[in-house]
Design an enzyme around this catalytic site. Sequence first.
Site, PDB file in Angstrom:
ATOM      1  N   PHE A   1       0.833  -1.213   0.000  1.00  0.00           N
ATOM      2  CA  PHE A   1       0.000   0.000   0.000  1.00  0.00           C
ATOM      3  C   PHE A   1       0.867   1.264   0.000  1.00  0.00           C
ATOM      4  CE2 PHE A   1      -2.321   2.770   3.290  1.00  0.00           C
ATOM      5  CZ  PHE A   1      -2.962   3.537   2.343  1.00  0.00           C
TER       6      PHE A   1
ATOM      7  N   LYS B   1       8.566  -9.426  -1.717  1.00  0.00           N
ATOM      8  CA  LYS B   1       8.317 -10.869  -1.800  1.00  0.00           C
ATOM      9  C   LYS B   1       6.975 -11.167  -2.468  1.00  0.00           C
ATOM     10  CE  LYS B   1       7.336 -14.632   1.484  1.00  0.00           C
ATOM     11  NZ  LYS B   1       7.143 -14.945   2.927  1.00  0.00           N
TER      12      LYS B   1
ATOM     13  N   ALA C   1       9.054  -2.930   3.743  1.00  0.00           N
ATOM     14  CA  ALA C   1       8.527  -4.305   3.739  1.00  0.00           C
ATOM     15  C   ALA C   1       8.255  -4.764   5.164  1.00  0.00           C
ATOM     16  CB  ALA C   1       9.537  -5.244   3.076  1.00  0.00           C
TER      17      ALA C   1
ATOM     18  N   GLU D   1       5.169  -7.324   7.618  1.00  0.00           N
ATOM     19  CA  GLU D   1       3.814  -7.784   7.900  1.00  0.00           C
ATOM     20  C   GLU D   1       3.176  -6.648   8.670  1.00  0.00           C
ATOM     21  OE1 GLU D   1       2.123 -10.389   6.985  1.00  0.00           O
ATOM     22  OE2 GLU D   1       3.744 -11.378   5.919  1.00  0.00           O
ATOM     23  N   SER D   2       1.979  -6.202   8.251  1.00  0.00           N
ATOM     24  CA  SER D   2       1.493  -4.912   8.755  1.00  0.00           C
ATOM     25  C   SER D   2       0.118  -4.937   9.426  1.00  0.00           C
ATOM     26  CB  SER D   2       1.463  -3.915   7.595  1.00  0.00           C
ATOM     27  OG  SER D   2       0.442  -4.268   6.675  1.00  0.00           O
TER      28      SER D   2
ATOM     29  N   THR E   1       9.651 -11.607   9.523  1.00  0.00           N
ATOM     30  CA  THR E   1       9.780 -10.537   8.514  1.00  0.00           C
ATOM     31  C   THR E   1      10.241  -9.224   9.142  1.00  0.00           C
ATOM     32  OG1 THR E   1       8.208 -11.474   6.968  1.00  0.00           O
ATOM     33  CG2 THR E   1       8.467  -9.091   6.897  1.00  0.00           C
TER      34      THR E   1
ATOM     35  N   THR F   1       5.874   2.793  12.709  1.00  0.00           N
ATOM     36  CA  THR F   1       4.494   3.122  13.046  1.00  0.00           C
ATOM     37  C   THR F   1       4.395   3.798  14.417  1.00  0.00           C
ATOM     38  OG1 THR F   1       2.413   2.069  13.700  1.00  0.00           O
ATOM     39  CG2 THR F   1       4.350   0.710  13.847  1.00  0.00           C
ATOM     40  N   ASP F   2       3.326   4.556  14.613  1.00  0.00           N
ATOM     41  CA  ASP F   2       3.098   5.148  15.946  1.00  0.00           C
ATOM     42  C   ASP F   2       2.696   4.091  16.975  1.00  0.00           C
ATOM     43  OD1 ASP F   2       0.529   4.588  15.004  1.00  0.00           O
ATOM     44  OD2 ASP F   2      -0.293   6.573  15.414  1.00  0.00           O
ATOM     45  N   GLU F   3       2.356   2.878  16.496  1.00  0.00           N
ATOM     46  CA  GLU F   3       1.853   1.863  17.425  1.00  0.00           C
ATOM     47  C   GLU F   3       2.935   1.384  18.404  1.00  0.00           C
ATOM     48  OE1 GLU F   3      -0.837  -1.007  15.647  1.00  0.00           O
ATOM     49  OE2 GLU F   3      -1.284   0.368  14.016  1.00  0.00           O
TER      50      GLU F   3
ATOM     51  N   TYR G   1       2.324  -7.233  16.407  1.00  0.00           N
ATOM     52  CA  TYR G   1       2.754  -6.349  15.308  1.00  0.00           C
ATOM     53  C   TYR G   1       3.601  -5.197  15.846  1.00  0.00           C
ATOM     54  CZ  TYR G   1       2.482  -2.398  12.050  1.00  0.00           C
ATOM     55  OH  TYR G   1       2.802  -1.318  11.248  1.00  0.00           O
TER      56      TYR G   1
ATOM     57  N   LYS H   1       7.621  -4.281  15.322  1.00  0.00           N
ATOM     58  CA  LYS H   1       8.097  -3.015  14.741  1.00  0.00           C
ATOM     59  C   LYS H   1       8.997  -2.287  15.746  1.00  0.00           C
ATOM     60  CE  LYS H   1       7.198  -1.333  11.287  1.00  0.00           C
ATOM     61  NZ  LYS H   1       7.783  -1.457   9.901  1.00  0.00           N
TER      62      LYS H   1
ATOM     63  N   ASN I   1     -13.543   5.231  15.713  1.00  0.00           N
ATOM     64  CA  ASN I   1     -13.860   4.325  14.601  1.00  0.00           C
ATOM     65  C   ASN I   1     -15.315   4.464  14.148  1.00  0.00           C
ATOM     66  OD1 ASN I   1     -11.269   3.333  14.683  1.00  0.00           O
ATOM     67  ND2 ASN I   1     -11.792   1.572  15.970  1.00  0.00           N
TER      68      ASN I   1
HETATM   69  P1  NAD Z   1       1.324  -3.617   3.306  1.00  0.00           P
HETATM   70  O1  NAD Z   1       0.998  -4.814   4.132  1.00  0.00           O
HETATM   71  O2  NAD Z   1       0.295  -3.026   2.421  1.00  0.00           O
HETATM   72  O3  NAD Z   1       2.584  -3.938   2.367  1.00  0.00           O
HETATM   73  C1  NAD Z   1       3.705  -4.629   2.846  1.00  0.00           C
HETATM   74  C2  NAD Z   1       4.554  -5.006   1.632  1.00  0.00           C
HETATM   75  O4  NAD Z   1       5.715  -5.707   2.116  1.00  0.00           O
HETATM   76  C3  NAD Z   1       3.843  -5.945   0.661  1.00  0.00           C
HETATM   77  O5  NAD Z   1       4.084  -5.540  -0.670  1.00  0.00           O
HETATM   78  C4  NAD Z   1       4.491  -7.300   0.933  1.00  0.00           C
HETATM   79  O6  NAD Z   1       4.510  -8.158  -0.204  1.00  0.00           O
HETATM   80  C5  NAD Z   1       5.895  -6.886   1.358  1.00  0.00           C
HETATM   81  N1  NAD Z   1       6.514  -7.902   2.206  1.00  0.00           N
HETATM   82  C6  NAD Z   1       5.984  -8.500   3.302  1.00  0.00           C
HETATM   83  N2  NAD Z   1       6.841  -9.412   3.791  1.00  0.00           N
HETATM   84  C7  NAD Z   1       7.950  -9.382   2.992  1.00  0.00           C
HETATM   85  C8  NAD Z   1       9.174 -10.089   2.982  1.00  0.00           C
HETATM   86  N3  NAD Z   1       9.432 -11.025   3.891  1.00  0.00           N
HETATM   87  N4  NAD Z   1      10.085  -9.783   2.046  1.00  0.00           N
HETATM   88  C9  NAD Z   1       9.828  -8.830   1.095  1.00  0.00           C
HETATM   89  N5  NAD Z   1       8.676  -8.155   1.046  1.00  0.00           N
HETATM   90  C10 NAD Z   1       7.735  -8.413   1.988  1.00  0.00           C
HETATM   91  O7  NAD Z   1       1.891  -2.558   4.343  1.00  0.00           O
HETATM   92  P2  NAD Z   1       1.726  -0.969   4.374  1.00  0.00           P
HETATM   93  O8  NAD Z   1       0.475  -0.623   5.057  1.00  0.00           O
HETATM   94  O9  NAD Z   1       2.025  -0.424   3.042  1.00  0.00           O
HETATM   95  O10 NAD Z   1       2.929  -0.597   5.363  1.00  0.00           O
HETATM   96  C11 NAD Z   1       4.241  -0.393   4.867  1.00  0.00           C
HETATM   97  C12 NAD Z   1       5.155  -0.024   6.030  1.00  0.00           C
HETATM   98  O11 NAD Z   1       4.671   1.133   6.688  1.00  0.00           O
HETATM   99  C13 NAD Z   1       5.238  -1.122   7.090  1.00  0.00           C
HETATM  100  O12 NAD Z   1       6.571  -1.185   7.542  1.00  0.00           O
HETATM  101  C14 NAD Z   1       4.318  -0.636   8.187  1.00  0.00           C
HETATM  102  O13 NAD Z   1       4.741  -1.107   9.457  1.00  0.00           O
HETATM  103  C15 NAD Z   1       4.488   0.866   8.058  1.00  0.00           C
HETATM  104  N6  NAD Z   1       3.328   1.681   8.501  1.00  0.00           N
HETATM  105  C16 NAD Z   1       2.074   1.401   8.023  1.00  0.00           C
HETATM  106  C17 NAD Z   1       1.009   2.219   8.421  1.00  0.00           C
HETATM  107  C18 NAD Z   1      -0.391   1.995   7.897  1.00  0.00           C
HETATM  108  O14 NAD Z   1      -1.329   2.654   8.338  1.00  0.00           O
HETATM  109  N7  NAD Z   1      -0.600   1.108   6.930  1.00  0.00           N
HETATM  110  C19 NAD Z   1       1.225   3.282   9.306  1.00  0.00           C
HETATM  111  C20 NAD Z   1       2.528   3.512   9.754  1.00  0.00           C
HETATM  112  C21 NAD Z   1       3.572   2.716   9.346  1.00  0.00           C
HETATM  113  P1  TYD Z   2      -6.824  -1.178  11.295  1.00  0.00           P
HETATM  114  O1  TYD Z   2      -7.190  -0.561  10.004  1.00  0.00           O
HETATM  115  O2  TYD Z   2      -6.646  -2.654  11.380  1.00  0.00           O
HETATM  116  O3  TYD Z   2      -5.501  -0.420  11.809  1.00  0.00           O
HETATM  117  P2  TYD Z   2      -4.748  -0.497  13.261  1.00  0.00           P
HETATM  118  O4  TYD Z   2      -5.266  -1.620  14.034  1.00  0.00           O
HETATM  119  O5  TYD Z   2      -3.336  -0.710  12.840  1.00  0.00           O
HETATM  120  O6  TYD Z   2      -4.996   0.829  13.894  1.00  0.00           O
HETATM  121  O7  TYD Z   2      -7.918  -0.781  12.365  1.00  0.00           O
HETATM  122  C1  TYD Z   2      -8.236   0.586  12.633  1.00  0.00           C
HETATM  123  C2  TYD Z   2      -9.219   0.600  13.779  1.00  0.00           C
HETATM  124  O8  TYD Z   2     -10.453   0.019  13.341  1.00  0.00           O
HETATM  125  C3  TYD Z   2      -8.773  -0.226  14.975  1.00  0.00           C
HETATM  126  O9  TYD Z   2      -9.182   0.444  16.171  1.00  0.00           O
HETATM  127  C4  TYD Z   2      -9.510  -1.536  14.828  1.00  0.00           C
HETATM  128  C5  TYD Z   2     -10.811  -1.123  14.145  1.00  0.00           C
HETATM  129  N1  TYD Z   2     -11.416  -2.110  13.228  1.00  0.00           N
HETATM  130  C6  TYD Z   2     -12.773  -2.413  13.335  1.00  0.00           C
HETATM  131  O10 TYD Z   2     -13.490  -1.884  14.202  1.00  0.00           O
HETATM  132  N2  TYD Z   2     -13.290  -3.326  12.460  1.00  0.00           N
HETATM  133  C7  TYD Z   2     -12.532  -3.939  11.498  1.00  0.00           C
HETATM  134  O11 TYD Z   2     -13.063  -4.788  10.741  1.00  0.00           O
HETATM  135  C8  TYD Z   2     -11.147  -3.597  11.392  1.00  0.00           C
HETATM  136  C9  TYD Z   2     -10.264  -4.242  10.361  1.00  0.00           C
HETATM  137  C10 TYD Z   2     -10.633  -2.665  12.272  1.00  0.00           C
END
Ligand code: NAD
Ligand code: TYD
Length: 350
Positions: free
Chosen positions: A13, A36, A84, A86-87, A102, A132-134, A157, A161, A256
Amino acid sequence: MQKIIFITGGAGFIGSHVVRLFVNKYSDYQIVNIDKLTYAGNLENLKDIENKENYIFEKVDITDEKAIFDLFAKYKPAGIIHLAAESHVDRSITNPSEFILTNIVGTTNLLNAAKKTWNNDFLNKIFYHISTDEVYGSLNDEGFFTETTPYSPRSPYSASKASSDMLVRAYFHTYGLPILISNCSNNYGPNQFPEKLIPLIINNIKNMKPIPVYGTGCNVRDWLFVIDHANAIDLIFHKGIIGETYNIGGNNEWKNIDIVKTVCRIMDTRLNRESGTSENLINFVKDRAGHDLRYAIDSSKLQNNLGWTPSLSFEEGIKLTIDWYLNNLEWLNNVVSGNYQKYYQDMYEK
Ligand code: NAD
Ligand code: TYD
């Protein structure tokens, strides 16, 4: 000569938005996307730039130490932007081990490969770790996460991180590796896998399926449009002070249930449904185990020191996002059905 920049997780993403931004903006960079292609990686996200001369895709697993060392030896990158991972928190609750592998082992492989390749010649090199802020844990009603908030991760998760952040920092202090870290709040926008809240509810509303809201729906998240995150990453990569951490967030907190109701209202209009149709789909379900109550980011360091500001209001961003999904139903259906994985085979294995 072109500078070689590795972007890991570029088919995901956020990574796909970062790859697109860098490929289009920096013709003097050769961007190598290392991914991957797990269930979350989708090369369809990059269709518009996949034939550009300054873009290369390498299907490599970051947990494969030899493959990572070979890639570094082949390209000798000057910079790495490491996304990259697991997110998804819910998946980490059912399968923590994959997150350890990962997010921690994979990150360590990249750190070791960078350290070996650069061999103490750190001039104009950068290892930029996206986090992440988490990692900061959960807030009550008051306060914000700053860069000095002690880490207190509470899900597998966020613990994985947090560990990777600590390792990245340790390589800076121990070996002088030139690192940057940023910790961002929840992202939303085009191309997000529909297991995360916003695309999941858009998909369910479109298909008149129940909208699962965990617990009472009162948990709070701080939402940022993904392109604003990509722009912050660009700025930090080019202007950030080596060794520093930057928080990224939109100062945009929502319960939410309020997000869900907002999306319901916009979707009713967009789909010409009677007002209230989508809200009727709301279904309160069992709460997530260990569900963090509130995340809220103080991004004043990034705003004051590097001049970053979000470009969009949430009202604009959420409408753009909903419209993107409604205009890209094929993408959505492919992702939901797993068909997108065939795209790779068709593109690269025939
Ligand atoms: P995502 O799950 O959409 O994408 C992760 C990507 O990493 C995928 O393309 C996947 O194929 C690849 N990947 C996973 N395991 C791999 C491996 N072992 N080797 C190579 N590639 C691998 O994640 P995202 O939401 O785009 O998040 C990207 C980064 O940003 C992550 O590090 C996440 O912790 C961080 N982040 C995400 C958010 C959010 O709201 N989504 C917020 C803050 C930080
Ligand atoms: P999510 O998008 O999984 O992000 P994160 O857990 O990393 O913040 O979830 C955002 C918020 O929405 C979280 O408080 C969990 C809640 N949630 C639901 O209430 N229903 C759902 O089906 C999902 C996926 C998340």
